[in-house]
Design an enzyme around this catalytic site. Sequence first.
Site, PDB file in Angstrom:
ATOM      1  N   LYS A  83       8.218   0.426   5.462  1.00 51.09           N
ATOM      2  CA  LYS A  83       7.102   1.262   5.022  1.00 51.09           C
ATOM      3  C   LYS A  83       5.777   0.710   5.504  1.00 51.09           C
ATOM      4  CE  LYS A  83       4.464  -0.142   2.472  1.00 51.09           C
ATOM      5  NZ  LYS A  83       3.492  -0.841   1.636  1.00 51.09           N
ATOM      6  N   THR A  84       4.865   1.500   5.907  1.00 54.10           N
ATOM      7  CA  THR A  84       3.432   1.214   6.046  1.00 54.10           C
ATOM      8  C   THR A  84       2.785   2.253   6.944  1.00 54.10           C
ATOM      9  OG1 THR A  84       1.656  -0.275   6.697  1.00 54.10           O
ATOM     10  CG2 THR A  84       3.695  -0.574   7.908  1.00 54.10           C
TER      11      THR A  84
ATOM     12  N   GLY B 298       0.813  -1.217   0.000  1.00 54.17           N
ATOM     13  CA  GLY B 298       0.000   0.000   0.000  1.00 54.17           C
ATOM     14  C   GLY B 298       0.843   1.262   0.000  1.00 54.17           C
TER      15      GLY B 298
ATOM     16  N   MET C  35      -8.038   3.443   8.752  1.00 60.25           N
ATOM     17  CA  MET C  35      -7.237   2.350   8.193  1.00 60.25           C
ATOM     18  C   MET C  35      -6.281   1.752   9.213  1.00 60.25           C
ATOM     19  SD  MET C  35      -5.856   2.594   4.351  1.00 60.25           S
ATOM     20  CE  MET C  35      -6.915   2.033   3.016  1.00 60.25           C
ATOM     21  N   GLY C  36      -5.765   0.641   8.839  1.00 58.07           N
ATOM     22  CA  GLY C  36      -4.878  -0.151   9.681  1.00 58.07           C
ATOM     23  C   GLY C  36      -5.409  -1.564   9.579  1.00 58.07           C
ATOM     24  N   ARG C  37      -4.836  -2.336   8.637  1.00 52.43           N
ATOM     25  CA  ARG C  37      -5.378  -3.655   8.310  1.00 52.43           C
ATOM     26  C   ARG C  37      -5.537  -4.546   9.525  1.00 52.43           C
ATOM     27  NH1 ARG C  37      -6.504  -7.846   6.088  1.00 52.43           N
ATOM     28  NH2 ARG C  37      -5.356  -9.027   7.635  1.00 52.43           N
TER      29      ARG C  37
ATOM     30  N   ARG D 245       1.082  -5.759  -4.947  1.00 49.57           N
ATOM     31  CA  ARG D 245       1.056  -6.643  -3.777  1.00 49.57           C
ATOM     32  C   ARG D 245       1.495  -8.080  -4.088  1.00 49.57           C
ATOM     33  NH1 ARG D 245      -0.733  -4.467   0.773  1.00 49.57           N
ATOM     34  NH2 ARG D 245      -2.193  -2.725   0.739  1.00 49.57           N
TER      35      ARG D 245
ATOM     36  N   ASP E  32       0.281   1.757   8.493  1.00 47.09           N
ATOM     37  CA  ASP E  32      -0.322   1.040   9.619  1.00 47.09           C
ATOM     38  C   ASP E  32       0.522   1.108  10.893  1.00 47.09           C
ATOM     39  OD1 ASP E  32      -2.122   0.404   7.702  1.00 47.09           O
ATOM     40  OD2 ASP E  32      -1.917  -1.770   7.844  1.00 47.09           O
TER      41      ASP E  32
ATOM     42  N   LYS F  80     -25.829  17.692  16.734  1.00 48.18           N
ATOM     43  CA  LYS F  80     -26.933  16.795  16.364  1.00 48.18           C
ATOM     44  C   LYS F  80     -26.502  15.447  15.786  1.00 48.18           C
ATOM     45  CE  LYS F  80     -27.731  18.778  11.778  1.00 48.18           C
ATOM     46  NZ  LYS F  80     -28.657  19.414  10.861  1.00 48.18           N
ATOM     47  N   TYR F  81     -25.189  15.249  15.606  1.00 47.54           N
ATOM     48  CA  TYR F  81     -24.765  13.971  15.018  1.00 47.54           C
ATOM     49  C   TYR F  81     -23.727  13.257  15.871  1.00 47.54           C
ATOM     50  CZ  TYR F  81     -26.729  15.405  10.482  1.00 47.54           C
ATOM     51  OH  TYR F  81     -27.565  15.793   9.473  1.00 47.54           O
TER      52      TYR F  81
ATOM     53  N   ARG G 188      -2.965   8.191   2.462  1.00 47.77           N
ATOM     54  CA  ARG G 188      -1.823   7.369   2.072  1.00 47.77           C
ATOM     55  C   ARG G 188      -0.881   8.041   1.078  1.00 47.77           C
ATOM     56  NH1 ARG G 188      -3.423   1.252   0.880  1.00 47.77           N
ATOM     57  NH2 ARG G 188      -4.002   2.189  -1.105  1.00 47.77           N
TER      58      ARG G 188
ATOM     59  N   ASP H 239       5.495  -8.079   5.402  1.00 48.32           N
ATOM     60  CA  ASP H 239       5.537  -9.191   4.449  1.00 48.32           C
ATOM     61  C   ASP H 239       6.604  -8.958   3.372  1.00 48.32           C
ATOM     62  OD1 ASP H 239       3.624 -10.864   5.517  1.00 48.32           O
ATOM     63  OD2 ASP H 239       1.963  -9.891   4.479  1.00 48.32           O
TER      64      ASP H 239
HETATM   65  P1  FBP Z   1       0.628  -1.972   3.597  1.00 55.59           P
HETATM   66  O1  FBP Z   1       0.649  -2.824   4.837  1.00 55.59           O
HETATM   67  O2  FBP Z   1       1.005  -2.678   2.373  1.00 55.59           O
HETATM   68  O3  FBP Z   1       1.430  -0.726   3.805  1.00 55.59           O
HETATM   69  O4  FBP Z   1      -0.868  -1.474   3.356  1.00 55.59           O
HETATM   70  C1  FBP Z   1      -1.655  -1.071   4.402  1.00 55.59           C
HETATM   71  C2  FBP Z   1      -3.015  -0.612   3.987  1.00 55.59           C
HETATM   72  O5  FBP Z   1      -3.026   0.765   3.726  1.00 55.59           O
HETATM   73  C3  FBP Z   1      -4.018  -1.004   5.067  1.00 55.59           C
HETATM   74  O6  FBP Z   1      -4.114   0.015   6.025  1.00 55.59           O
HETATM   75  C4  FBP Z   1      -5.265  -1.293   4.277  1.00 55.59           C
HETATM   76  O7  FBP Z   1      -6.046  -2.265   4.905  1.00 55.59           O
HETATM   77  C5  FBP Z   1      -4.745  -1.846   2.995  1.00 55.59           C
HETATM   78  O8  FBP Z   1      -3.471  -1.276   2.809  1.00 55.59           O
HETATM   79  C6  FBP Z   1      -5.630  -1.542   1.829  1.00 55.59           C
HETATM   80  O9  FBP Z   1      -5.145  -2.205   0.718  1.00 55.59           O
HETATM   81  P2  FBP Z   1      -5.474  -1.817  -0.779  1.00 55.59           P
HETATM   82  O10 FBP Z   1      -4.612  -0.645  -1.107  1.00 55.59           O
HETATM   83  O11 FBP Z   1      -5.048  -3.011  -1.536  1.00 55.59           O
HETATM   84  O12 FBP Z   1      -6.911  -1.483  -0.862  1.00 55.59           O
END
Ligand code: FBP
Length: 552
Positions: free
Chosen positions: A201-202, A80, A249-251, A144, A204, A241-242, A426, A175
């Site tokens: 990198k990430t 990502g 994000m954060g897999r 990926r 997350d 009111k909401y 991102r 990974d």
């Molecule tokens: P990486 O771990 O490859 O950096 O990606 C993280 C991420 O941004 C997650 O936060 C998110 O769940 C995922 O990528 C989304 O993936 P895609 O870009 O394939 O929709």
Amino acid sequence: MNKISPLQQARAAYAPKLPAALQNGAAVCVQEGGATTAVADVEKIQALFKSTFGSPVLTFAPGKGESKPAVNVGVILSGGQAPGGHNVIAGLFDGLKSMNKESRLFGFLKGPDGLVKNECIELTGDIIDAYRNTGGFDMIGSGRTKLEEEAQFIAARKSCETYGISALVIIGGDDSNTNACVLAEYFKSNGIPIQVIGCPKTIDGDLKNEWIEASFGFDTACRVYSELIGNIGRDANSAKKYWHFVKLMGRSASHIALECALQTQPNAAIISEEVAAKKMTLGQIVDNLAAIVAKRAANGMNFGVALIPEGLVEFIPEIKVLIAELNDLLAANATAVEVMDKADKVAFAAGKLSAASASVFKSLPAGIQMQLCNDRDPHGNVQVSLIETEKMLAEMVGTKLKAMKAEGTYKGKFATQTHFFGYEGRCAAPSNYDADYCYSLGFNAAALIGAGRTGYMSSVRNTMKPAAEWIAGGIPITMMLNMERRHGADKPVIRKALVELDGAPFTAFAANREAWAAETSFVYPGPIQYFGPSSVCDLVTKTLTLEKGGEL
Ligand code: FBP
């Protein structure tokens, strides 16, 4: 070249800061520590990585500016997008040129696929200059594809040989860096003279450990989301009111949700790791949120902000079991399932699940059932970014509040707005922290190449301090590995860093969350500042500040 914005023009001139060790070029003095081991499963890791296991931790000191033989180097962006990727490449380019002007850099296109399929461009000075300090991965693209089969390694070797490449830099998450380590071992144990270096990198934030202080992009992405959450908090407090349910994000890990909570002080924030540790059910999560809504309503506040981590569903024990069953079911019936439409997939799954999982599955809103049956990513993961947890929770909390109203335990109005912040952050232009950190990581990767190392991750530490005091060096990737069960087999992988419940960032959040729930104490961080006083331009994340012993 496309038209560029005034900010981009001004930002192009920004000169990222480097650690003192790299300021005299990438031909550094190398200090070696003792032999290293692995975080766990030492014997198995040693047996799998005979050639690269045990390499020393490296710390760099300034060199004398001497030159090194010219080299051709390949670079790949993997996974990502994360703010600062272009600066890693720019730093790598400048680092290589600092050792020898004749060195050349090649960018493999669309991630690891480009390496396997030999799709590549030479990254010249003009190309690099057009992307300095910009967000995005569009210079060469990303992908990926997993690099793990021998056939891919053979193809990678051929691609490298076409361009005379003797070193590869893989910019990726846990990974991808695991794959970098496996590739380094393959090349070294087969006598193939190609070095492999990884860069962390990430967005997350889950690729970090004792030696890797942060993964790049986390800082910028969290600042973008926190700006938006702050704006939403102010809107909520203006209109009153909401309730805003914001998925972040954060897999897997909840570092982003936690950091954004620390930056913005919302009324509720769920941390997946806590849900798993306390074995909370979906019902309990909903009850807790409904209790906060009811308490605020009793004090006349029918509004609020709740943060939800993207990976939550996989941390709720009953849903984790459900997903595991679905994964097996979908994999075992892949051919049959492939031709079914979404509704048929749901019916098929519901009929084949265990009784417990079938009942959990049926309790979920129809949209979520469909999303859980959707395609997996190339690593076999549920694509949690596609699961609308924020809508599911808003709906379920609404249902719970109706029941409470009927019982007479809640009097209030509950109207919701839902949001998902992920892709918005991102590709943001990197903050000063990420611009400097990424440039340093890339320049440092050149230093590792110059030092003839392989199987190392570029490491830049002490980043709470001014850049000149940052510590540059290299960490053998084998040191971060342990064995984990993946797709039914034990595999060596970099241990993912989840939120630690006894760590300082979570402790600070837990100490304040009740007050933040009851009161309206939103903080409005505003947009990232690229120019101006250091006190607003050179911030580091709350997570890092607290981890290093600082105050909230
Ligand atoms: P990486 O771990 O490859 O950096 O990606 C993280 C991420 O941004 C997650 O936060 C998110 O769940 C995922 O990528 C989304 O993936 P895609 O870009 O394939 O929709």
